[in-house]
Scaffold this active site. Sequence first.
Site, PDB file in Angstrom:
ATOM      1  N   ASP A   8       0.785  -1.235   0.000  1.00 30.81           N
ATOM      2  CA  ASP A   8       0.000   0.000   0.000  1.00 30.81           C
ATOM      3  C   ASP A   8       0.821   1.292   0.000  1.00 30.81           C
ATOM      4  O   ASP A   8       1.455   1.645   0.994  1.00 30.81           O
ATOM      5  CB  ASP A   8      -0.911   0.025   1.225  1.00 30.81           C
ATOM      6  CG  ASP A   8      -1.914  -1.111   1.241  1.00 30.81           C
ATOM      7  OD1 ASP A   8      -3.120  -0.830   1.154  1.00 30.81           O
ATOM      8  OD2 ASP A   8      -1.491  -2.272   1.370  1.00 30.81           O
ATOM      9  N   GLU A  39      -3.753   2.077  -3.784  1.00 36.16           N
ATOM     10  CA  GLU A  39      -5.101   2.515  -3.430  1.00 36.16           C
ATOM     11  C   GLU A  39      -5.147   3.656  -2.417  1.00 36.16           C
ATOM     12  O   GLU A  39      -6.195   4.264  -2.232  1.00 36.16           O
ATOM     13  CB  GLU A  39      -5.918   1.317  -2.920  1.00 36.16           C
ATOM     14  CG  GLU A  39      -5.561   0.820  -1.546  1.00 36.16           C
ATOM     15  CD  GLU A  39      -6.801   0.785  -0.658  1.00 36.16           C
ATOM     16  OE1 GLU A  39      -7.922   0.842  -1.164  1.00 36.16           O
ATOM     17  OE2 GLU A  39      -6.634   0.737   0.563  1.00 36.16           O
ATOM     18  N   ASN A  68     -10.124  -1.208  -1.173  1.00 39.00           N
ATOM     19  CA  ASN A  68     -11.415  -0.672  -0.740  1.00 39.00           C
ATOM     20  C   ASN A  68     -11.557   0.827  -0.936  1.00 39.00           C
ATOM     21  O   ASN A  68     -12.660   1.372  -0.862  1.00 39.00           O
ATOM     22  CB  ASN A  68     -11.672  -1.031   0.728  1.00 39.00           C
ATOM     23  CG  ASN A  68     -10.645  -0.430   1.667  1.00 39.00           C
ATOM     24  OD1 ASN A  68      -9.442  -0.656   1.521  1.00 39.00           O
ATOM     25  ND2 ASN A  68     -11.097   0.344   2.638  1.00 39.00           N
ATOM     26  N   HIS A  69     -10.445   1.533  -1.208  1.00 34.97           N
ATOM     27  CA  HIS A  69     -10.530   2.965  -1.509  1.00 34.97           C
ATOM     28  C   HIS A  69     -10.458   3.244  -3.007  1.00 34.97           C
ATOM     29  O   HIS A  69     -10.172   4.381  -3.415  1.00 34.97           O
ATOM     30  CB  HIS A  69      -9.412   3.722  -0.788  1.00 34.97           C
ATOM     31  CG  HIS A  69      -9.555   3.734   0.703  1.00 34.97           C
ATOM     32  ND1 HIS A  69     -10.709   4.160   1.331  1.00 34.97           N
ATOM     33  CD2 HIS A  69      -8.699   3.379   1.692  1.00 34.97           C
ATOM     34  CE1 HIS A  69     -10.557   4.055   2.634  1.00 34.97           C
ATOM     35  NE2 HIS A  69      -9.345   3.578   2.885  1.00 34.97           N
ATOM     36  N   HIS A 152      -6.754  -7.903  -0.973  1.00 34.22           N
ATOM     37  CA  HIS A 152      -6.881  -6.735  -0.114  1.00 34.22           C
ATOM     38  C   HIS A 152      -7.925  -7.047   0.963  1.00 34.22           C
ATOM     39  O   HIS A 152      -9.131  -7.012   0.706  1.00 34.22           O
ATOM     40  CB  HIS A 152      -7.311  -5.530  -0.955  1.00 34.22           C
ATOM     41  CG  HIS A 152      -7.048  -4.217  -0.315  1.00 34.22           C
ATOM     42  ND1 HIS A 152      -5.792  -3.648  -0.259  1.00 34.22           N
ATOM     43  CD2 HIS A 152      -7.877  -3.346   0.303  1.00 34.22           C
ATOM     44  CE1 HIS A 152      -5.858  -2.481   0.343  1.00 34.22           C
ATOM     45  NE2 HIS A 152      -7.112  -2.274   0.710  1.00 34.22           N
ATOM     46  N   HIS A 179      -1.393  -2.573   6.305  1.00 34.12           N
ATOM     47  CA  HIS A 179      -0.256  -1.643   6.343  1.00 34.12           C
ATOM     48  C   HIS A 179       0.880  -2.089   7.265  1.00 34.12           C
ATOM     49  O   HIS A 179       1.823  -1.326   7.483  1.00 34.12           O
ATOM     50  CB  HIS A 179      -0.706  -0.226   6.742  1.00 34.12           C
ATOM     51  CG  HIS A 179      -1.529   0.461   5.712  1.00 34.12           C
ATOM     52  ND1 HIS A 179      -1.581   1.839   5.583  1.00 34.12           N
ATOM     53  CD2 HIS A 179      -2.344  -0.025   4.738  1.00 34.12           C
ATOM     54  CE1 HIS A 179      -2.392   2.171   4.590  1.00 34.12           C
ATOM     55  NE2 HIS A 179      -2.870   1.052   4.068  1.00 34.12           N
TER      56      HIS A 179
END
Length: 267
Positions: A8, A39, A68-69, A152, A179
């Site tokens: 990420d 993302e 998800n973003h 993810h 993360h």
Amino acid sequence: MRLLFVGDTVGNMGVSMLQEYLPKLKRDLKPQITVVNGENATAVGRGISQRVYKQIMSAGADVITLGNHAWNNAEILDFIDQTPNLIRPANYPGPDVPGRGYTIVNVNGKQVAIINLQGLVFMDNLNNPFDTINAILEQVGAKTDYQFIDFHAETTSEKMAIARYLDGRVSALVGTHTHVQTSDYRVLPAGTAFMSDAGMTGPYDSILGMQTDLILKRFITQRPVQFKVAETGSGILSGCVIDLSDRTGLATKIRPILINPDHPYSN
């Protein structure tokens, strides 16, 4: 075949870390394909813009995955359909989802499928990723030599479960989203490389990329706080490198990559 994956990318510092270290990693590790999760790559830490997309590609990525973003920056709708090397989770429901959930890259005559999936536990209610990957592999399994999945997801159990489910059917599955890089990297018994989470790339002096004081305030007061990406301090780059057999298409080795002040880069 060697694949380099970077976890990420968060904010401006994440993009800067890619620009500084991705060329060095590619020079020293000599991967045939490089995949980056982007993302969280905008300045606000949610979604991706066309400018940031171009910056990550120019830094050395071959494919950028999301999560998800994916839709948090509305600008993505203006260009995702024209960028086959930018993929979003394949298990979004509905027939008219913008973009694509996987792409196939030709590397020296070998076909590499890069697939993006999102988990369900503590996440949005998307389609079942187990069903989705079965459908994708029916389409691309026979015509690709290697298959890499960025899964993810929030929980290690869901990541481990789908990796076990796919063991021997795909080349590698690496988790993103939490993360924090995990130390469970391994090649599973039937030959699929696995790691619960590749970790993040961005502000090291932060809490998951966000300003520490704001996260502390949220935990201490239990009241809503607007999170902001950390912009000062040192950086971190996290990921992994995976070696794949030219004969079987399965993994022979996976090892983590971690660059930060406590783990300075050395080739």
